[in-house]
Design an enzyme around this catalytic site. Structure first.
Site, PDB file in Angstrom:
ATOM      1  N   GLY A  69      15.242 -42.780   3.869  1.00 51.63           N
ATOM      2  CA  GLY A  69      16.076 -42.444   2.052  1.00 51.63           C
ATOM      3  C   GLY A  69      17.430 -41.031   2.410  1.00 51.63           C
ATOM      4  O   GLY A  69      17.716 -41.799   1.785  1.00 51.63           O
ATOM      5  N   HIS A 136      30.265 -55.351 -13.502  1.00 51.05           N
ATOM      6  CA  HIS A 136      31.265 -55.517 -12.877  1.00 51.05           C
ATOM      7  C   HIS A 136      32.849 -55.064 -11.865  1.00 51.05           C
ATOM      8  O   HIS A 136      31.935 -54.300 -12.044  1.00 51.05           O
ATOM      9  CB  HIS A 136      32.408 -56.651 -13.199  1.00 51.05           C
ATOM     10  CG  HIS A 136      32.607 -55.942 -14.453  1.00 51.05           C
ATOM     11  ND1 HIS A 136      33.912 -55.805 -15.004  1.00 51.05           N
ATOM     12  CD2 HIS A 136      32.209 -55.736 -15.939  1.00 51.05           C
ATOM     13  CE1 HIS A 136      34.399 -54.759 -16.006  1.00 51.05           C
ATOM     14  NE2 HIS A 136      33.091 -55.144 -16.654  1.00 51.05           N
ATOM     15  N   HIS A 145      22.796 -44.090  -1.773  1.00 48.39           N
ATOM     16  CA  HIS A 145      21.890 -45.117  -2.386  1.00 48.39           C
ATOM     17  C   HIS A 145      22.031 -44.624  -4.295  1.00 48.39           C
ATOM     18  O   HIS A 145      22.298 -43.576  -4.452  1.00 48.39           O
ATOM     19  CB  HIS A 145      20.972 -43.865  -1.568  1.00 48.39           C
ATOM     20  CG  HIS A 145      20.034 -43.734  -2.085  1.00 48.39           C
ATOM     21  ND1 HIS A 145      18.728 -43.037  -1.900  1.00 48.39           N
ATOM     22  CD2 HIS A 145      19.843 -44.619  -3.083  1.00 48.39           C
ATOM     23  CE1 HIS A 145      18.026 -43.670  -2.312  1.00 48.39           C
ATOM     24  NE2 HIS A 145      17.808 -44.590  -3.846  1.00 48.39           N
TER      25      HIS A 145
END
Length: 208
Positions: A69, A136, A145
């Protein structure tokens, strides 16, 4: 059937493992590698061992996902392996909503409930976490992350190693510089430089 080895054995690895077991019928985890496993052993048909086992597994066509992570440690491990992109794979959950024109680098994981809309580019070895929204024309650099519930509105660019905290929001047209962190629940209302931490609504710099 795609054979996959997970590199890393912490919390993120557990989530990815569960995701594969519950939702991927054509992916099989054959190894879990971490340097805390100093000796090789098998458990329920899965190899446990140090990261160096990668160099044996690639000869059998096994693909890798670095399931760590921490963005910096994930990059450090990828650099240590020095493998070509062809040795990594992506995992995109069936319950993620992903536009057909998504461009995504290798080693990236897209979790359930993520929404990724038109004309988005995502770099290699990213974590696109559960329930986040990538609108978009967004660009996400490698090793980023996007945490659960984070929202990237349109035309946003987050660069390499950025972490957008849970339920944070980036307003349209902004840029977040490399290796910066946006705190959980924060709202970014102006572009951020690299290597800083910002928190609050509006997000203000609190450190590096």
């Amino acid at each position: 059937m795609e054979l996959v080895a997970l590199i890393g054995s912490g919390g993120h690895a557990k989530v990815v493992e569960q995701m594969v077991e519950q939702s991927f019928t054509k992916v099989k985890i054959v190894a879990k590698l971490d340097d805390r496993f100093t000796n090789k052993f098998f458990k329920r048909g899965v190899l446990y061992g140090p990261i160096e086992e990668v160099f044996k597994l690639i000869h059998y066509g096994v693909k890798m996902i670095v399931t760590i992570g921490d963005n910096r440690i994930r990059k450090k491990v990828v650099n240590r392996l020095a493998l070509g992109e062809e040795h990594f794979t992506n995992l995109i959950h069936l319950k993620a909503v992903v536009a057909d024109d998504l461009e995504v680098g290798k080693g990236t994981v897209i979790m359930p409930g993520a929404i990724i809309n038109a004309d988005v580019e995502i770099g290699s070895h990213c974590i696109i976490n559960s329930g986040c929204i990538v609108e978009h024309d967004n660009r996400i650099g490698p090793f980023a992350h996007i945490c659960p519930g984070a929202v990237m509105t349109g035309n946003v660019h987050v660069k390499e190693g950025v972490m957008l905290g849970a339920n944070s929001t980036i307003l349209p047209g902004l840029e977040v510089g490399s290796w910066s962190t946006v705190g959980a629940g924060s709202t970014v209302t102006r572009s951020m430089a690299g290597h800083i931490t910002a928190v609050g609504s509006p997000a203000l710099e609190v450190g590096t």
